[in-house]
Scaffold this motif. Sequence first.
Motif: not given
Lengths: 217, 217
Positions: B150-154, B171-176
């Motif tokens: 997953x790249x996007x976290x809200x 930490x989970x690798x989200x970029x945005x």
Amino acid sequence: MYKENNKTITAQALRRMPYYIQQLRILQSEKIETVSAPKIAERLNLNEVQVRKDFAAVSSTKGKPKAGFSISELLANMEELLGYHNSDEAIIVGAGSLAQAIISYEGFQNYGIKIVTAFDVNPQCIGTEINGIKVLTADKISDLCRRMKIHIGIITAPAHQAQVVCDQLVAGGVLAIWNFAPVHLSVPEHILVQNENLAASLAVLSKQLKQAMKKLN
Amino acid sequence: MYKENNKTITAQALRRMPYYIQQLRILQSEKIETVSAPKIAERLNLNEVQVRKDFAAVSSTKGKPKAGFSISELLANMEELLGYHNSDEAIIVGAGSLAQAIISYEGFQNYGIKIVTAFDVNPQCIGTEINGIKVLTADKISDLCRRMKIHIGIITAPAHQAQVVCDQLVAGGVLAIWNFAPVHLSVPEHILVQNENLAASLAVLSKQLKQAMKKLN
DNA sequence: TAGATTGTTAATCGATTAACAATC
DNA sequence: TAGATTGTTAATCGATTAACAATC
């Protein structure tokens, strides 16, 4: 640009105020009494000159070289500036989940507005309450705004109803509209519109992400 | 600033795109095939040169003097630019009413992201569904982000939990990160943050209103 | 005193708007 | 052809940042 005590505050500076308030409250809870602009700038990733100018623009007293600014005084000045203690009354149109989110958003009464009534067209929700706020039929928007001298209208209706709702608010004498529908609203010149367009924000974020990922490859 | 086909598009221009799309769709539904920059500018209260430059920046073909631009082509170019047809996957943390509003917001799948999972700390909502999206326990954020790439976290969690959530996402690798909590988030340099601060918007609106009302007296 | 910090003026930067020739 | 509209260069505007003297 707005004047307050002969000082000028831009809209961008206003947008930074809630972040300053947040940081100042943290420091205050640690019993710290004064803070410098560079310190706050560092915590918020801002330029120190910008923070100093913002502080100078809102502060009722001057900062002291070496010592900085009084935290309690800055907080009082900023909260006064944003009207946190004398809330304007507002109504919200479209009683869906977005309205509910806004109504319960971290106690909005602290942020300078008080939502007094909600409206909807759906007969199912008319008469119900959201966090103690009654939901009325949308026919009464103009009437109620006029009678209660409401100045702020919040639009959380679907896109295709937003313009109609907007017109009703304007007809009711509302002066400022906070619009969550992802559409452009046509309003008379003297009406203020603040657009909260999630589609627009998302457009920026997802494009930036794509660019960033291109660079990684 | 982002490049696409050798053309540069600023973040502000990107924010205008959804409004252009809205207007173009209206014209398209009226069977109109071409439109000029001045026409759209008038409908959206924008400067015509600005609109022309925005169109030139996204359009795959040039506009024709006298005739203007092809509506269907502009629409295709803009939707492609914003990624409306190849959505990125995202997760949302904090399964309250704001999350629900976002998930059901006018079919967000059309806006370039697809929310695949929600998270919360409240045992009461874990296991439930919001519009078909499962709510999982917040312990699994990092893990799931990493496994599903997953790249996007809200972030729709309360202010006091926002930084913790943010750290888990990173930490989970989200970029945005699309942040709805009214706090500043500290993130590593390469992480993108888009703040949606309602308190900040309200600060602008209520101050502008006060100014406008002062003038009226 | 020395040095951190303020306040202010000047320089920079980016976005918007104006001006205008080219073109269908 | 005439005129609406494009594309582009230059001017303007506003906000941010840099530079630096004043001061506690």
